[in-house]
Design a protein around this motif. Structure first.
Motif, short mmCIF file in Angstrom:
data_model
loop_
_atom_site.label_atom_id
_atom_site.label_comp_id
_atom_site.label_asym_id
_atom_site.label_seq_id
_atom_site.Cartn_x
_atom_site.Cartn_y
_atom_site.Cartn_z
N LYS A 267 -51.84 47.84 -5.18
CA LYS A 267 -51.25 47.80 -3.84
C LYS A 267 -50.54 46.43 -3.61
O LYS A 267 -49.51 46.42 -2.98
CB LYS A 267 -52.10 48.08 -2.72
N TYR A 268 -51.32 45.41 -3.79
CA TYR A 268 -50.84 43.90 -3.47
C TYR A 268 -50.72 43.27 -4.78
O TYR A 268 -51.20 43.21 -5.77
CB TYR A 268 -52.05 43.45 -2.57
N SER A 269 -50.05 41.83 -4.36
CA SER A 269 -50.00 41.08 -5.48
C SER A 269 -49.86 39.69 -4.88
O SER A 269 -49.34 39.26 -3.73
CB SER A 269 -48.88 41.21 -6.25
N LEU A 270 -50.11 38.84 -5.80
CA LEU A 270 -50.41 37.11 -5.28
C LEU A 270 -49.87 36.38 -6.49
O LEU A 270 -50.22 36.70 -7.62
CB LEU A 270 -52.07 37.02 -4.92
N TYR A 271 -49.21 35.45 -6.19
CA TYR A 271 -48.68 34.51 -7.04
C TYR A 271 -49.10 33.06 -6.88
O TYR A 271 -49.07 32.68 -5.66
CB TYR A 271 -47.25 34.52 -7.03
N GLU A 272 -49.44 32.32 -7.89
CA GLU A 272 -49.77 31.04 -7.73
C GLU A 272 -49.70 30.05 -8.85
O GLU A 272 -49.77 30.58 -10.14
CB GLU A 272 -51.31 31.00 -7.26
N PRO A 273 -49.37 28.80 -8.77
CA PRO A 273 -49.56 27.92 -9.86
C PRO A 273 -50.90 27.99 -10.58
O PRO A 273 -51.85 28.12 -9.65
CB PRO A 273 -49.10 26.70 -9.42
N VAL A 274 -51.20 27.93 -11.91
CA VAL A 274 -52.57 27.88 -12.38
C VAL A 274 -53.15 26.54 -11.91
O VAL A 274 -54.28 26.47 -11.94
CB VAL A 274 -52.39 27.93 -13.75
N HIS A 275 -52.46 25.47 -11.86
CA HIS A 275 -53.01 24.04 -11.34
C HIS A 275 -54.03 24.14 -10.07
O HIS A 275 -53.61 24.96 -9.24
CB HIS A 275 -52.00 22.82 -11.53
N GLY A 276 -54.62 23.00 -10.00
CA GLY A 276 -55.47 22.93 -8.71
C GLY A 276 -54.79 22.21 -7.64
O GLY A 276 -53.50 21.91 -7.68
N SER A 277 -55.67 21.54 -6.66
CA SER A 277 -55.05 20.91 -5.47
C SER A 277 -54.73 19.33 -5.59
O SER A 277 -54.20 18.69 -4.94
CB SER A 277 -55.86 20.90 -4.41
N ALA A 278 -55.31 19.01 -6.78
CA ALA A 278 -54.96 17.49 -7.47
C ALA A 278 -55.03 16.51 -6.20
O ALA A 278 -54.00 15.94 -5.95
CB ALA A 278 -53.81 17.41 -8.17
N PRO A 279 -56.23 16.45 -5.45
CA PRO A 279 -56.02 15.45 -4.24
C PRO A 279 -55.62 13.95 -4.56
O PRO A 279 -55.26 13.37 -3.75
CB PRO A 279 -57.70 15.58 -3.80
N ASP A 280 -55.92 13.65 -5.77
CA ASP A 280 -55.64 12.18 -6.13
C ASP A 280 -54.02 11.86 -6.18
O ASP A 280 -54.01 10.70 -5.86
CB ASP A 280 -56.14 12.06 -7.64
N ILE A 281 -53.16 12.82 -6.20
CA ILE A 281 -51.88 12.58 -5.84
C ILE A 281 -51.11 13.21 -4.81
O ILE A 281 -49.98 13.24 -4.65
CB ILE A 281 -51.00 12.86 -7.31
N ALA A 282 -52.03 14.04 -3.96
CA ALA A 282 -51.48 14.91 -2.97
C ALA A 282 -50.81 13.84 -2.00
O ALA A 282 -51.07 12.82 -1.91
CB ALA A 282 -52.55 15.38 -2.24
N GLY A 283 -49.40 14.34 -1.48
CA GLY A 283 -48.86 13.77 -0.61
C GLY A 283 -48.02 12.56 -1.08
O GLY A 283 -47.51 12.00 -0.05
N GLN A 284 -47.80 12.33 -2.09
CA GLN A 284 -47.19 11.37 -2.78
C GLN A 284 -45.81 11.70 -3.43
O GLN A 284 -45.28 10.96 -4.01
CB GLN A 284 -47.90 10.37 -3.81
N GLY A 285 -45.50 13.05 -3.19
CA GLY A 285 -44.33 13.51 -3.94
C GLY A 285 -44.39 13.33 -5.42
O GLY A 285 -43.22 13.08 -6.24
N LYS A 286 -45.60 13.39 -5.92
CA LYS A 286 -45.75 13.18 -7.56
C LYS A 286 -45.92 14.62 -8.16
O LYS A 286 -46.04 14.55 -9.32
CB LYS A 286 -46.84 12.41 -7.87
N ALA A 287 -46.12 15.66 -7.25
CA ALA A 287 -46.73 16.75 -7.96
C ALA A 287 -45.50 17.52 -8.71
O ALA A 287 -44.29 17.46 -8.26
CB ALA A 287 -47.15 17.66 -6.84
N ASN A 288 -45.70 18.12 -9.96
CA ASN A 288 -44.84 18.82 -10.45
C ASN A 288 -44.72 20.29 -9.76
O ASN A 288 -45.66 21.04 -9.49
CB ASN A 288 -45.28 18.98 -11.80
N PRO A 289 -43.27 20.50 -9.26
CA PRO A 289 -43.23 21.81 -8.55
C PRO A 289 -42.95 22.98 -9.63
O PRO A 289 -42.77 24.09 -9.10
CB PRO A 289 -42.09 21.58 -7.71
#
Ligand code: IPM
Ligand code: MG
Length: 365
Positions: A267-289
């Motif tokens: 009935k339902y489906s969910l989509y997500e990147p496999v990578h985690g939350s990478a707190p070390d680079i969060a909020g710095q514009g470095k994440a691979n989208p």
């Protein structure tokens, strides 16, 4: 067509990559003339901080009311020492179970432009294109009894007939649309539950005589994925083995930052990147989208039946990489280092160009 999407940005870079994916989804919706309606909700640590729970009924209800769910990432060291049921990971597991997302699809394919950034040799990688099909709502992740006391810890690896049958059927159906080959991975030489799994997979196989079936022990499969990944087409496996094997398969692409996933139920489906939350680079514009953007492509394909849109997004990712744009996780000599936003905008430009040329009949996929 109007599609309702629940957004669960979650924690760390989950927020930035979700933003990137939404930008791309909006562009595609524009080009293909559909309407997307977003409803953003909290999950994981972000939800725990506000509500004292990593997954609230409100978030769950929004997922039930949507055509698809998009998740960024959940987790981080800040919540590591919480009791099991309050950890961000628990939210993910509860969500999978509540939405009945028994099929997890994780593609392992090569992006030509990144072939040199993998730790594996080019000759080994070239031509690799398989999917890990992981059972996602059963097995040892959910089996009971489970627990630990001072002297013992225990979990139960358990599958019902129906649970194995439906994921096996899914594997054969998918293989039929691809390379017509299923490798079922188990540990039948040691585990009864694996022998049970294997018996059922063979029974279901009788309905799919045009698809080749091969059994493989999980330890051997781990080795074969890095030794000769080209041999796989659909790699079918249980929850725990699939968790491990999909990370190994992830290195074929060169970076976890490139890997999308789809989790699908009846009935339902969910989509997500496999990578985690990478707190070390969060909020710095470095994440691979790109993993998030590629997950959005899977959403268009599997949830909205828009295969063409998915192909345009994937082609745009390929072109962006070929143009030499790289976030830090995939950076190599001679390439242009870009931010999350620059990468996203470049993908969007490429989408528009491909779509426009296609609309004029100049370019066909
Ligand atoms: C994954 C993750 C999750 C899992 C964790 C975060 C619960 O590793 O999606 O592969 O083990 O399934
Ligand atoms: Mg994992």
């Amino acid at each position: 067509m109007k599609c309702k999407i629940t957004l669960l940005p979650g924690d760390g870079i989950g927020v930035e990559v979700t933003e990137a994916a939404v930008k791309v989804m909006n562009q595609v919706a524009d080009n293909f003339n559909i309407t997307l309606e977003f409803n953003s909700q909290l999950i994981g640590g972000a939800s725990y901080e506000k509500n004292g729970s990593p997954l609230t009924d409100e978030t769950l209800q929004s997922c039930y009311d949507s055509d698809a769910v998009f998740l960024g990432a959940a987790g981080g060291p800040k919540w590591e020492n919480l009791p099991h049921h309050l950890k961000p990971e628990a939210a993910l597991l509860k969500l999978r179970k509540a939405l009945g997302l028994f099929t997890n699809i994780r593609p392992a394919k090569i992006y030509e432009a990144l072939i040199d950034s993998s730790t594996l040799k080019k000759e080994v990688l070239q031509g690799t294109d398989f999917i890990v099909l992981r059972e996602l709502t059963g097995g040892i992740y959910f089996g009971t009894p489970r627990g630990f006391d001072k002297n013992r810890g225990w979990n139960t690896m358990e599958y019902s007939y129906e649970e194995v049958e439906r994921i096996a059927r899914m594997a054969f159906k998918m293989a039929r649309e691809r390379g017509k080959k299923v490798t079922s991975v188990d540990k039948a030489n040691v585990l009864e539950v694996s022998q049970f799994w294997r018996n059922i997979v063979h029974e279901v196989h009788k309905e799919f005589a045009d698809v080749e079936l091969k059994d493989m022990y999980v330890d051997n499969a781990a080795m074969q994925i890095v030794r000769n990944p080209k041999q796989f087409d659909v790699l079918l496996t249980s929850n725990l083995f699939g968790d491990i094997l999909s990370d190994i398969a992830g290195m074929i692409t060169g970076s976890l930052g490139m890997l999308p996933s789809a989790s699908i139920g009846s009935k339902y489906s969910l989509y997500e990147p496999v990578h985690g939350s990478a707190p070390d680079i969060a909020g710095q514009g470095k994440a691979n989208p790109l993993a998030a953007i590629s997950s959005a492509a899977m959403m268009f394909n599997y949830s909205f039946g828009m295969q063409k849109a998915a192909e345009v997004i994937e082609e745009a990712i390929e072109r962006t990489l070929a143009q030499g744009l790289r976030t830090p996780d995939i950076f190599s000599e001679g390439c242009r280092s870009v931010s999350t936003e620059e990468m996203t905008n470049a993908v969007i430009e490429n989408i528009n160009e491909i779509y426009h040329n296609q609309a004029l009949g100049v370019f066909t996929l």
